[in-house]
Design a protein around this motif. Structure first.
Motif, mmCIF file in Angstrom:
data_model
loop_
_atom_site.group_PDB
_atom_site.id
_atom_site.type_symbol
_atom_site.label_atom_id
_atom_site.label_comp_id
_atom_site.label_asym_id
_atom_site.label_seq_id
_atom_site.Cartn_x
_atom_site.Cartn_y
_atom_site.Cartn_z
ATOM 1 N N UNK A 276 9.653 -23.212 27.683
ATOM 2 C CA UNK A 276 8.665 -23.911 26.847
ATOM 3 C C UNK A 276 8.262 -23.021 25.675
ATOM 4 N N UNK A 277 8.064 -21.751 25.955
ATOM 5 C CA UNK A 277 7.738 -20.810 24.881
ATOM 6 C C UNK A 277 8.889 -20.715 23.887
ATOM 7 N N UNK B 43 0.710 -24.291 22.445
ATOM 8 C CA UNK B 43 0.337 -24.693 21.076
ATOM 9 C C UNK B 43 -1.126 -24.392 20.803
ATOM 10 N N UNK B 44 -2.004 -24.690 21.758
ATOM 11 C CA UNK B 44 -3.437 -24.408 21.558
ATOM 12 C C UNK B 44 -3.670 -22.899 21.421
ATOM 13 N N UNK B 45 -2.953 -22.136 22.200
ATOM 14 C CA UNK B 45 -3.116 -20.685 22.118
ATOM 15 C C UNK B 45 -2.611 -20.153 20.779
ATOM 16 N N UNK B 46 -1.481 -20.683 20.279
ATOM 17 C CA UNK B 46 -0.929 -20.229 18.999
ATOM 18 C C UNK B 46 -1.811 -20.666 17.830
ATOM 19 N N UNK C 227 -2.957 -19.063 12.072
ATOM 20 C CA UNK C 227 -1.800 -18.818 11.207
ATOM 21 C C UNK C 227 -0.676 -19.801 11.418
ATOM 22 N N UNK C 228 -0.812 -20.718 12.341
ATOM 23 C CA UNK C 228 0.257 -21.668 12.622
ATOM 24 C C UNK C 228 -0.313 -23.071 12.745
ATOM 25 N N UNK C 229 0.547 -24.013 12.369
ATOM 26 C CA UNK C 229 0.182 -25.417 12.491
ATOM 27 C C UNK C 229 1.372 -26.164 13.092
ATOM 28 N N UNK C 230 1.085 -27.031 14.060
ATOM 29 C CA UNK C 230 2.158 -27.676 14.812
ATOM 30 C C UNK C 230 2.131 -29.185 14.608
ATOM 31 N N UNK C 231 3.342 -29.752 14.667
ATOM 32 C CA UNK C 231 3.533 -31.198 14.744
ATOM 33 C C UNK C 231 4.471 -31.467 15.925
ATOM 34 N N UNK C 232 4.095 -32.431 16.733
ATOM 35 C CA UNK C 232 4.900 -32.760 17.914
ATOM 36 C C UNK C 232 5.218 -34.247 17.889
#
Length: 661
Positions: A340-341, A386-389, A394-399
């Motif tokens: 997962x990581x 994702x919540x931890x990152x 500094x990071x933004x996610x799209x899933x």
């Protein structure tokens, strides 16, 4: 620890000996009671026999003999009296007849003397009474002769009756003699049996007393030994506790070492790009209750398969991890969490399950509400990462996600809101994104999600639409290959990079033999198509293990979908699910060999990272390419078009990058 084991052994031996002695005492008592019962029964039988066969029969026999004797005497007396009377009557009749004859003779003499004819009237008058009397005597003699004859017959009858009575008397006398002998024999046998029982009872009483004495002596001896052993155990208890603590520490260290060994082994396999293969076999189920166990877990990395009789030999199979029926879903996922990581870090990840129908693939991949499988746990772990990152800012996610099934020869979209019309082809096409090294499904419905709940809702929506049929081998047999893809896009602000990762969770339909599953009709056609697709997948793995230049990915849509997972750029983990029952030995052996070949496949693992501008241009080109493609294109053109477009993408991206620099 050895002293404690020895003391435990002595105590167990004492308890065993005590139980044996108690059993001997109980046996002696039961034998004594049985002997007493036998003696009483013998006496009762003797009494009944003497009473029934001697007393009554002898009394009746004596009375019968006395009665017969009296009757014989009466008959003989009567016969004697009758003979006396008959002789007297005959004498009197004879004298009377002689007198009459003399009287008649005298009359005749006088008549001749005086010259009187015998036929004269006077003479006839004198002779008439005499002749009448003589006639009467003749009649009387005839009657007496008849009476004598009757008397003779009665005498004959009485003599026969006397003979019969004498025979009966002799028979009764013989019976009386025989009964006397029998009584004497019964008395002798009863006395001997009573003597034997009495002797046996004395022996049993002696054995009982001796057993009790021995038991008491042994009990006292073992009691002293047990007290001494308990004293030594108390003295050795601290040492035993230290040894147990040391053993627990060693076991914990060994478990940690096994975890580290497995972790480092998986890291090395990832660095090599090798496909990791985990073996998992379920517990025995109800329909296999009378079957033997063929598959067992030797250690954390080895499974052992035993051939049925008459061979009974054991063959080991080495894997990257082995889980048996006692392994939990949590333990299984613990060795998959690092993937997962990897998806968040920009790698393509594939986890798929292969095996016989009813072997537990769907349970491993999806589980249930009480025991969630890899898919629900991966979804929770993904959003935790994702919540931890995102906390660093500094990071933004799209899933986003899509879910498809390969049913027979078609790829069906399970998340589409409205199914296509019946007159329109429902199947989708597989294409390859050369720039990202990922296979994708053209025209599939992709849903953006922002939480694990939304992603789980999409998963449950797709699961409801999957084709499932009940067979003899599995009450809910999957009739299609189910693929859940989760695409993660990460924008890194500091480096101005865009990372693309994808997690593909594939639950393959189980291989099955129609003779065992007993499917017919549409279910049989589905089974044939499933076996064809799995055969194509086996051909791909065979070609990859042999290093063939031409790998037959295009033989089936399933192999096209898994092209980046087998020999591509993905980190791949395979689960081989098996049944431990001996009745499924052939299917289990085939699955283990198939998995061993898959373990030899090596992927060229790459990280998917682009600058933001290149990523934007790739999205524009992808949108343009998708608009230009039509459903009427030929299969060859559809297969070649992505490669050409991919080359154009790369050239345009390089040009735009150089211009930007």
């Amino acid at each position: 620890q050895a002293e404690a084991a020895r003391l435990d052994s002595q105590q167990a031996e004492f308890e065993s000996r005590l139980q044996e002695l108690q059993a001997e005492v109980a046996s002696a008592q039961s034998r004594a009671l049985a002997a007493e019962a036998d003696h009483a029964a013998a006496e009762a039988r003797l009494s009944r026999t003497a009473s029934a066969t001697l007393t009554s029969p002898s009394g009746s026999s004596v009375a019968q003999v006395a009665e017969l004797t009296a009757r014989v005497e009466d008959l003989e007396g009567e016969l004697q009296r009758f003979r006396s009377l008959e002789e007297a009557a005959r004498g009197e009749a004879s004298q009377h007849r002689v007198g009459l004859q003399e009287f008649r003779s005298a009359i005749h003499v006088l008549a001749r003397k005086h010259g009187i004819g015998t036929h004269g009237e006077g003479v006839q008058e004198l002779l008439a009474p005499v002749e009448a009397e003589l006639d009467r005597l003749k009649v009387g003699d005839a009657e007496k002769d008849a009476g004598h004859k009757a008397m003779e017959e009665r005498m004959q009858k009485h003599q026969e009756e006397i003979a019969t009575l004498r025979a009966e008397h002799a028979k009764a006398q013989d019976q009386l003699t025989r009964l006397g002998f029998e009584r004497q024999e019964l008395e002798t046998r009863s006395s001997a049996h009573a003597l034997k029982l009495e002797t046996r009872l004395q022996d049993l009483e002696l054995e009982h007393a001796q057993a009790v004495a021995n038991l008491q002596g042994d009990a006292e001896l073992y009691q002293r030994k047990m007290e001494a052993a308990e004293a030594r155990a108390q003295e050795a208890q601290p040492a035993i506790e230290r040894l147990r603590a040391h053993i627990r520490a060693l076991e914990e260290q060994f478990a940690e070492e096994q975890k580290l060994r497995k972790k480092y082994h998986n890291q090395i396999q990832d660095m090599k790009g090798a496909i990791r293969v985990f073996c998992r076999f379920r517990p025995m189920i109800q329909r296999e209750a009378g079957d033997g166990v063929a598959l067992t877990r030797a250690d954390a990395f080895t499974a052992q398969l035993q051939r049925p009789s008459p061979h009974n030999d054991v063959r080991p199979f080495a894997f990257d991890a082995v889980f048996d029926g006692d392994s939990t879903q949590e333990e299984v996922f613990a060795d998959c969490r690092d993937l997962v990581q990897s998806a968040v870090d920009g790698y393509n990840v594939t986890i798929f399950a292969y095996g016989q129908t009813g072997a537990g693939k769907t349970h491993t991949m999806y589980g249930n509400a009480q025991q969630p499988g890899l898919a629900p746990r991966s979804i929770d772990a993904l959003f935790q990462v994702i919540r931890r990152e995102e906390k660093g800012g500094g990071k933004k996610f799209k899933v986003k996600t899509y879910m498809i099934e390969v049913y027979k020869q078609d790829i069906l979209d399970l998340l589409v809101d409205k199914p296509p019309p019946k007159d329109k082809k429902a199947g989708l096409e597989v294409k390859k994104d050369i720039g990202r090294g990922m296979m994708y499904v053209d025209g599939v419905t992709e849903k953006f999600v922002t939480s694990p709940q939304e992603l789980m809702a999409a998963l449950m929506e797709g699961e409801k639409k999957r084709h499932v049929t009940a067979t003899k081998m599995n009450s809910a047999s999957s009739r299609s290959h189910l693929l859940l893809s989760i695409i993660v896009e990460c924008m890194v602000k500091d480096t101005d990079q865009v990372l693309y990762g994808k997690i593909t969770l594939c639950d393959l339909a189980g291989s099955e033999r129609p003779k065992k599953s007993e499917v017919t009709g549409d279910a049989l056609k589905e089974a044939i198509e499933i076996n064809k697709s799995l055969s194509a997948l086996g051909d791909v793995i065979e070609a990859l293990t042999k290093g063939s230049k031409n790998v037959p990915y295009r033989n089936h849509k399933l192999t096209m979908l898994m092209q980046d997972s087998l020999g591509g750029s993905s980190k791949t983990l395979m689960f081989v699910n098996c049944s431990p029952a001996a009745g499924n030995f052939e299917e289990t052996q085939m699955s283990l060999k198939w998995a061993s070949r898959a373990r030899q496949v090596t992927n060229d693992v790459k990280r998917n990272a682009d600058t933001r501008e290149v990523a934007r241009l790739k999205q524009v080109i992808a949108m343009m390419s998708q608009a230009q493609n039509t459903e009427a294109a030929q299969d060859d053109r559809q297969a070649d078009a992505p490669d050409n477009l991919g080359d154009i993408d790369m050239k345009m991206a390089m040009t735009m990058t150089m211009r930007a620099k």
